[in-house]
Design an enzyme around this catalytic site. Structure first.
Site, PDB file in Angstrom:
ATOM      1  N   ALA A  57      -6.197  -6.950  -3.057  1.00  0.00           N
ATOM      2  CA  ALA A  57      -4.751  -6.814  -3.205  1.00  0.00           C
ATOM      3  C   ALA A  57      -4.353  -5.508  -3.965  1.00  0.00           C
ATOM      4  O   ALA A  57      -3.304  -5.313  -4.099  1.00  0.00           O
ATOM      5  CB  ALA A  57      -4.291  -8.006  -4.144  1.00  0.00           C
ATOM      6  N   ALA A  58      -5.405  -4.499  -4.079  1.00  0.00           N
ATOM      7  CA  ALA A  58      -5.208  -3.298  -4.487  1.00  0.00           C
ATOM      8  C   ALA A  58      -4.181  -2.631  -3.769  1.00  0.00           C
ATOM      9  O   ALA A  58      -3.038  -2.000  -4.161  1.00  0.00           O
ATOM     10  CB  ALA A  58      -6.527  -2.397  -4.791  1.00  0.00           C
ATOM     11  N   GLY A  59      -4.211  -2.709  -2.275  1.00  0.00           N
ATOM     12  CA  GLY A  59      -3.492  -2.218  -1.437  1.00  0.00           C
ATOM     13  C   GLY A  59      -2.390  -2.701  -1.579  1.00  0.00           C
ATOM     14  O   GLY A  59      -1.010  -2.121  -1.222  1.00  0.00           O
ATOM     15  N   ASP A  60      -1.856  -4.050  -1.605  1.00  0.00           N
ATOM     16  CA  ASP A  60      -0.634  -4.683  -1.714  1.00  0.00           C
ATOM     17  C   ASP A  60       0.137  -4.264  -2.794  1.00  0.00           C
ATOM     18  O   ASP A  60       1.251  -4.166  -3.013  1.00  0.00           O
ATOM     19  CB  ASP A  60      -0.920  -6.288  -1.800  1.00  0.00           C
ATOM     20  CG  ASP A  60      -1.658  -6.617  -0.467  1.00  0.00           C
ATOM     21  OD1 ASP A  60      -1.320  -5.990   0.554  1.00  0.00           O
ATOM     22  OD2 ASP A  60      -2.262  -7.644  -0.815  1.00  0.00           O
TER      23      ASP A  60
END
Ligand code: RIB
Length: 302
Positions: A246-249
């Protein structure tokens, strides 16, 4: 308050942290389990909400215990969930995630109800599109739905963001509806069909296919934005990485908020990189997403 509409997936994530990722055919034991809410769409909605935006989510969950829990948790975050449809046609989406000691992951998704987020369901929520300053999509829901949302958002004057994850097999033939395309390095290369070679080259190829700006996320190295005005590079923020899920989220949710706040691109990228970095410091998808105060403290340490 900035207004952000997210259209996308909502899942339950079964996350096992192990010393290393299993190879094909291998069993790796000794892990610990975390069950948490995820899905790129719901994650981006939660990220944007925790960073201070008014947020609505259009998604589809199953008529089951997981779906009720996902919907209730999103509502408890203060996200508008009238557009989170409950279907009897499929189970709530589920992701199996393995995370190794360095925070790297492998993810396998059973999309379930996410596949039933049809164009007609979203058309019935067209007032949400008209309401938003920024409309953001990902690719865990049907492409036809995403294409309609982005086209309608453009027609209504909203800024559009497409996080092209996961990259689908069919070509994306609606990049001209996208103001900000946000692939990671691998996604940029796949989408560009190998054209361009490096992230800047891939971004140029994707801009040539119609995307307004292309922002390539570079993990711990930050991000590279390619626009009509040229390139902007932002460094990553060094953190102790626990789980990159979820870093990209977090990056995309923060970018949507910054764009809705009409921040200059450099400042928007710094906010997004800081949010993405902080999401790596805790386990799970939604449990890891930072608040505005946490991001502020990383951007301007006391
Ligand atoms: O981007 C991370 C997300 O991808 C996880 O929460 C999982 O549900 C998958 O959708």
């Amino acid at each position: 308050m900035p207004r952000v509409l997210i259209v996308g997936s909502a899942n339950v994530d079964l996350v096992v942290a192990t010393s290393r990722l299993p190879r094909p055919g291998e069993t790796v034991s000794g892990g610990t389990l975390l069950v948490a809410h995820g899905g790129k769409g719901a994650n981006q909605a939660v990220a944007a909400r925790r960073l201070g935006a008014e947020v609505r989510l259009i998604a589809c969950v199953g008529d089951d215990g997981s779906g009720s829990a996902v919907r209730a948790a999103l509502a408890a975050e203060g996200i508008g969930v009238e557009g989170v449809h409950v279907t009897a046609g499929a189970a709530t989406g589920t992701a199996l995630i393995v995370v190794d000691a360095e925070g790297r992951n492998q993810i396998a998704v059973a999309p379930g109800a996410n596949r039933l987020l049809t164009r007609s369901l979203v058309e019935a929520r067209r007032e949400d599109v008209a309401w938003a300053d920024v409309v953001a999509c990902q690719l865990e829901t049907p492409l036809e739905t995403v294409a309609w949302v982005l086209t309608e958002a453009r027609r209504c004057g909203a800024t559009t963001v497409l996080n092209p994850a996961p990259v689908p097999d069919p070509p994306l033939d609606f990049l001209d509806t996208v103001d900000y395309l946000t692939p990671n390095e691998g996604e940029a290369s796949r989408l560009a069909g190998g054209a361009g070679g490096d992230p800047a080259g891939a971004a140029a190829a994707l801009r040539a296919r119609g995307a307004g700006a292309v922002i390539v996320t570079l993990g711990g190295a930050g991000a590279l934005a390619c626009t009509a005005e040229g390139e902007t590079r932002v460094q990553g923020y060094p953190v102790a990485v626990v789980d990159t899920t979820a870093a990209g989220d977090a990056f995309n949710g923060a970018l949507a908020v910054a764009l809705a706040e009409r921040r200059p691109l450099g400042a928007a990228l710094r906010l997004a990189c800081a949010a993405g970095a902080l999401a790596c410091t805790r386990r799970g998808a939604q449990p890891s997403l930072p608040t505005r105060a946490e991001v502020g403290a990383l951007l301007e340490p006391p």
